[in-house]
Design a protein around this motif. Structure first.
Motif, PDB file in Angstrom:
ATOM      1  N   GLU A   1      -6.708   1.150  -1.079  1.00 32.16           N
ATOM      2  CA  GLU A   1      -7.156   0.191  -0.077  1.00 32.16           C
ATOM      3  C   GLU A   1      -8.432   0.769   0.556  1.00 32.16           C
ATOM      4  OE1 GLU A   1      -4.066  -1.986   2.688  1.00 32.16           O
ATOM      5  OE2 GLU A   1      -4.617  -0.061   3.522  1.00 32.16           O
TER       6      GLU A   1
ATOM      7  N   ASP B   1      -5.267  -1.514  -5.335  1.00 30.34           N
ATOM      8  CA  ASP B   1      -4.739  -2.009  -4.070  1.00 30.34           C
ATOM      9  C   ASP B   1      -5.651  -3.095  -3.507  1.00 30.34           C
ATOM     10  OD1 ASP B   1      -3.403  -2.436  -1.724  1.00 30.34           O
ATOM     11  OD2 ASP B   1      -3.300  -0.332  -1.138  1.00 30.34           O
ATOM     12  N   GLU B   2      -5.163  -4.327  -3.510  1.00 31.67           N
ATOM     13  CA  GLU B   2      -5.880  -5.489  -2.978  1.00 31.67           C
ATOM     14  C   GLU B   2      -7.330  -5.598  -3.455  1.00 31.67           C
ATOM     15  OE1 GLU B   2      -4.716  -7.590  -0.097  1.00 31.67           O
ATOM     16  OE2 GLU B   2      -3.098  -6.362   0.737  1.00 31.67           O
TER      17      GLU B   2
ATOM     18  N   THR C   1       0.831  -1.214   0.000  1.00 34.15           N
ATOM     19  CA  THR C   1       0.000   0.000   0.000  1.00 34.15           C
ATOM     20  C   THR C   1       0.859   1.255   0.000  1.00 34.15           C
ATOM     21  OG1 THR C   1      -1.810  -1.132   1.114  1.00 34.15           O
ATOM     22  CG2 THR C   1      -1.743   1.257   1.333  1.00 34.15           C
TER      23      THR C   1
HETATM   24 MG   LIG Z   1      -2.169  -2.879   2.035  1.00 33.70          MG
END
Ligand SMILES: [Mg+2]
Ligand SMILES: Nc1ncnc2c1ncn2[C@@H]1O[C@H](COP(=O)(O)OP(=O)(O)O)[C@@H](O)[C@H]1O
Lengths: 235, 304
Positions: free
Chosen positions: A83, A159-160, A41
């Protein structure tokens, strides 16, 4: 297209990135895999200007972008889907998508992109008038990606995207990432804990451990790598 | 004591009129809280300075306070921007580095002391510039009485005040709902880091928010000035109530503050009528306590 060179970064006094280097070429899907807290991140935050690096260089299309504000980095075509998904919970699905195109004035191509997002995720069109905060986790992730696409990115950073989603939805999200890359030619950088999904969907990947990028290779190479198999694939 | 129906009607009307003013003051304060994540303890002083600037403009130009009010409001709004750029911005930048754009500035002691210090500074400045003696701004409109059916009458000044308040709140609501800048303000309030990432210059949004917030407070000071007196500590008398409005409506919620403004204006005037005027001042706090007891996040808390 994007080059991150020996970057270190900290939150206050706590060092989060020690030595991160990576590059992304035009048209690629590159993933950044690593455990929770490894610095994925933070790396994306440095690129999008939310955090200034202590050391190192970040260049985009040959030009240094260190020190630019996030809105300036967005305006040169780097779109960061953060995120936590980065939605506006009290705005409707449609309004969120429109906000994604905040800096654009090209009405016609905005509408084309809206149609493209709706074709990728028909459920978003059904829920057009619903508040983003009331969507399910999977729908929110689709909206987050859709909102990112509405910015007409040269480089889309996710992000993810699989975080908190059921396995079937994870498959669907990664299929869509590949589809976006194929159909629109969008360059994509994905930070992901789900190493298997990331490696099977990417052209190339980096492994980050404790704030250091320790390994680089094609998806296949890393899938076959002893260390990666043990540490990230549980094989 | 027997309360006549006509008295109730009178107090309801007066309550709604003052409620509009509470709404304007509260909306500005709640926007600062929602967008900039900071509690502005100097909010009342912008209301006070607005009234003094109106006083000065009236004495110099001989114009009517209702005519000069927009000018005074804009002047104070510009002071608001200046304060944001000079005092607040360096702190945002420093905190952004540490928290990565998701700071909650209102918990930061430096912001709290900075706005309390500003409040004291502005009160002193008003004492030096205009003296301690309460001033009144005459407007011929306070003399004109408008009689409504049933035997009640209100000064034209109060009626204009109410119309200006309602029109201002409606304009603000429309601005936030339909314009691009308004949407950017709401986006920043709902998710500041996501706002940056779609390309919103949040520092500029902070400037605009400070302008609107302080100009609204000043406008309220100006349009009330012909009805009440103008004195250096008048801001301290309203700031507590403004916070009550903000908390009752739900911190950061514009519509909530407007509703809470009217609710508290109404409750105060009816409370004054039924309980006696000595209880009037405490009614606002009682309403806040009841609302927080039933709904700790405020009437529309959590929504923006
Ligand atoms: Mg992260
Ligand atoms: N906002 C923050 N404030 C302070 N420390 C943080 C913050 N975000 C992350 N960190 C720390 O920085 C390091 C890297 O975190 P992060 O980049 O979020 O890793 P990842 O995304 O790979 O899980 C971790 O040690 C984490 O605790």
């Amino acid at each position: 297209m994007l080059k991150v060179d020996n970057v270190s970064a900290a939150y206050g006094k706590a060092l989060a990135l020690k030595e991160v280097s990576l590059r992304v070429e035009k048209g690629e899907i590159v993933s950044l895999i690593g455990a929770n807290g490894a610095g994925k991140t933070t790396t994306l935050r440095v690129i999008s200007g939310m955090i200034r690096p202590l050391k190192g260089e970040v260049t985009f299309e040959g030009r240094s972008i260190v020190g630019l504000e996030p809105y300036q980095i967005t305006s040169i075509g780097i779109i960061h889907v953060p995120e936590g998904r980065g939605l506006f919970p009290e705005m409707t699905v449609r309004e969120n998508l429109e906000m994604g195109a905040f800096l654009r004035t090209d009405k016609d191509s905005i509408n084309e992109d809206l149609e493209f997002v709706y074709s990728l995720f028909p459920v978003l069109k059904e829920r057009e008038k619903q508040l983003a905060g009331t969507l399910s986790g999977g729908e929110q992730q689709m909206l987050a990606i859709g909102k990112g696409l509405m910015g007409n990115p040269k480089l889309l950073m996710l992000d993810e995207p699989s975080l908190g989603l059921a396995p079937m939805l994870v498959d669907k999200i990664f299929e869509t990432i590949v589809q976006i890359n194929k159909e629109k030619g969008t360059t994509i950088l994905v930070a992901e804990q789900n190493a298997y999904m990331a490696l099977t969907s990417s052209h190339r990947a980096y492994v980050i451990e404790n704030g250091v990028t320790v390994m680089e290779g094609t998806g296949e190479e890393l899938l076959g790598n002893e260390h990666v198999r043990k540490a990230y694939l549980g094989i | 004591m027997i309360v006549q129906p006509i008295e109730v009607i009178e107090q309801v009307i007066l309550g709604l009129m003052i409620g509009g003013i509470y709404g304007i003051i509260g909306v500005g304060l709640t926007m600062i809280f929602g967008v900039m994540r900071l509690s502005n303890f100097a909010h009342g002083e912008f209301y006070m300075i607005g009234a003094y600037i109106a006083f000065t403009l009236v004495s110099v130009t001989g114009g009517d306070p209702y005519i000069v009010a927009p000018l005074a409001a804009i002047a104070v709004g510009l002071i608001g921007i200046l304060i944001n750029k000079l005092l607040f911005k360096p702190l945002y930048e420093e905190m952004k580095e540490i928290k990565g754009g998701a700071a909650f500035y209102f918990q930061d002691l430096r912001f709290i002391m900075l706005t309390i210090g500003l409040s004291i500074l502005f009160v002193d400045l008003a004492l030096v510039l205009w003296g301690p003696i309460p001033l009144s701004i005459p407007s011929p409109l306070t003399e004109v009485r408008v009689i409504i059916p049933g035997g009640l009458s209100f000064s034209l000044a109060r009626i204009i005040t109410f119309i200006v308040a309602v029109a201002t709140l409606a304009a603000l609501y429309t601005f936030l709902k339909v314009t691009k800048t308004g949407k950017a303000i709401r986006a920043t309030s709902q998710n500041p880091s996501a706002a940056m990432l779609v390309g919103i210059n949040t520092y500029k949004i902070y400037d605009i928010t400070m302008f609107l917030s302080t100009a609204l407070a000043a406008l309220a000071g100006c349009i009330l000035a012909p009805i009440y007196n103008v004195y250096p500590t008048m801001g301290l008398d309203v700031v507590a109530k403004a916070f009550v409005v903000v908390i009752t409506g739900g911190m950061g919620n514009v519509i909530g503050s407007i509703l809470a403004g009217f609710l508290i204006g109404l409750a105060e005037n009816l409370g004054g009528l039924f309980l006696g005027t000595e209880y009037k001042q405490v009614v606002a706090f009682i309403i806040m306590i009841i609302v927080l007891w039933l709904k700790p996040e405020g009437i529309l808390g959590g929504k923006k």
